[in-house]
Design an enzyme around this catalytic site. Structure first.
Site, PDB file in Angstrom:
ATOM      1  N   CYS A  12     -21.234 -46.341  35.595  1.00 47.69           N
ATOM      2  CA  CYS A  12     -22.026 -46.162  34.372  1.00 47.69           C
ATOM      3  C   CYS A  12     -22.366 -47.475  33.662  1.00 47.69           C
ATOM      4  O   CYS A  12     -23.132 -47.476  32.703  1.00 47.69           O
ATOM      5  CB  CYS A  12     -21.294 -45.229  33.404  1.00 47.69           C
ATOM      6  SG  CYS A  12     -21.254 -43.516  33.971  1.00 47.69           S
TER       7      CYS A  12
ATOM      8  N   HIS B 298     -23.941 -46.391  25.896  1.00 44.46           N
ATOM      9  CA  HIS B 298     -23.947 -45.472  27.032  1.00 44.46           C
ATOM     10  C   HIS B 298     -23.655 -44.056  26.542  1.00 44.46           C
ATOM     11  O   HIS B 298     -22.736 -43.831  25.751  1.00 44.46           O
ATOM     12  CB  HIS B 298     -22.892 -45.912  28.049  1.00 44.46           C
ATOM     13  CG  HIS B 298     -22.704 -44.944  29.168  1.00 44.46           C
ATOM     14  ND1 HIS B 298     -23.758 -44.484  29.935  1.00 44.46           N
ATOM     15  CD2 HIS B 298     -21.588 -44.343  29.656  1.00 44.46           C
ATOM     16  CE1 HIS B 298     -23.291 -43.641  30.837  1.00 44.46           C
ATOM     17  NE2 HIS B 298     -21.981 -43.534  30.689  1.00 44.46           N
TER      18      HIS B 298
ATOM     19  N   ASN C 213     -25.071 -37.190  30.524  1.00 44.59           N
ATOM     20  CA  ASN C 213     -24.780 -38.531  31.031  1.00 44.59           C
ATOM     21  C   ASN C 213     -25.604 -38.764  32.297  1.00 44.59           C
ATOM     22  O   ASN C 213     -25.305 -38.204  33.347  1.00 44.59           O
ATOM     23  CB  ASN C 213     -23.284 -38.658  31.323  1.00 44.59           C
ATOM     24  CG  ASN C 213     -22.891 -40.037  31.842  1.00 44.59           C
ATOM     25  OD1 ASN C 213     -23.741 -40.880  32.104  1.00 44.59           O
ATOM     26  ND2 ASN C 213     -21.602 -40.260  32.007  1.00 44.59           N
TER      27      ASN C 213
END
Length: 332
Positions: free
Chosen positions: A116, A256, A286
């Site tokens: 990520c 994020h 996500n």
């Protein structure tokens, strides 16, 4: 010659049409909208349903959106960096295919994988190429088809992830705008807490690995959450202190989008008012490498030339970090 900094000069994005809402998930697994929303902040996520389409499809669409909006000639792009944790296939670089498909005929290309944190690390890489003075246009794309590696009977992971992509163009700037500072970290302690067990060189694909469901994401949610909260907050605070920035100086937090509670904890540590914290996790979930550029694309209208942006991310491995960037243009 003035010092070269690397500035973002254009953004683009793409998300698939199909929406997987919490209400639909309620019919698939033992969960409910309130439980998901309270714990993650997610209401819906997008899934790529086109047959035979992988992360390259998302990346190409996002890049084409950027090209169309900015008018940049793809033949003038020097480098295409594809940040992704879900390449189309092993070995053959997905970024190379993307560059060819968008007409970046004079660019070289490759993939960058840091879970990520891939896009954040990609920003550092793109900026270094620009600051070298050797390259003038670097296209950085973050794209992930997370639905390709998710088990939709596993309620711990299937509620979190979605598919999507965003792209940014980095170019030289001589007015002090663009990337100012970075603080990137990693720690191999995270290897066991967020992973896919099979399909790599340790445990190659076999009939047994497929039958045992070892090709989808496993996450120890509580452990990852704990590390992510402290990690993202720590680096965000550190980069502010290192650059003598107060909460008044920071215009926007580009965090994020993994879990709204992690984002809130980071903003709280930075002393930021919630009006400065950009959120779209409720719409996309996500998207791994796609979250940061999707934020830039969704909120591009809000940014003013000279705005101070703090980027922060945390990913498997573990990988994490923060970047301080001055926005380089007003959208007309």
């Amino acid at each position: 010659m003035n010092t070269i900094t690397a500035a973002i000069t254009a953004v683009g994005s793409y998300v698939p049409d199909y929406i997987l809402s919490n209400q639909v998930l309620e019919t698939m697994i033992d969960t409910n909208d309130e439980w998901i929303t309270t714990r993650t902040g997610i209401k819906e996520r997008r899934l790529l349903k086109e047959k035979g389409a992988g992360s390259s499809y998302l990346a190409i669409k996002a890049a084409q959106n950027l090209i169309e909006k900015s008018g940049v000639n793809p033949a003038e792009i020097d480098l295409v960096l594809l940040a992704t944790a879900t390449p189309d296939m092993p070995v053959a670089s997905t970024g190379v295919y993307v560059a060819t498909q968008i007409g970046a005929v004079n660019a070289f290309a490759y993939d960058l994988q840091a879970a990520c944190s891939s896009f954040l690390y990609g920003m550092s890489t793109a900026a270094a190429y620009i600051q070298s003075g050797r390259y003038k246009k670097v296209l950085l794309i973050g794209a992930d088809k997370m639905s390709s590696i998710i088990d939709y009977t596993d309620r711990a992971t299937c509620i979190i992830f979605g598919d999507g992509a965003g792209a940014v163009l980095f170019e030289p700037n001589y007015d002090g705008l663009g990337l100012q500072d970075e603080y990137l970290r990693s720690d191999g302690i995270g290897r066991e807490y967020l992973k896919i067990d099979a399909g790599g060189s340790i445990l190659p694909t076999s009939k047994e690995t497929v039958e045992n469901g070892l090709h989808t994401v496993f996450q120890d949610g509580k452990t990852v959450f704990k590390y992510a909260v402290s990690g993202m907050a720590d680096v965000s605070e550190k980069i502010m202190k290192r650059n003598n920035l107060t909460h008044d100086d920071v215009n926007w937090l580009i965090a994020h989008q993994a879990n709204k509670r992690i984002i809130d904890a980071t903003a709280e540590r930075m002393g930021l008012d919630e009006s400065k914290v950009l959120i779209n996790i409720h719409r996309y979930g996500n998207t791994t490498s796609g979250t940061l550029p999707l934020l830039l694309s969704d909120f591009e209208d809000k940014f003013k030339k000279g705005d101070n942006l703090i980027f922060a991310a945390f990913g498997g491995g573990f990988t994490w970090g923060a970047i301080y960037l001055k926005w380089a243009y007003d959208k007309h």
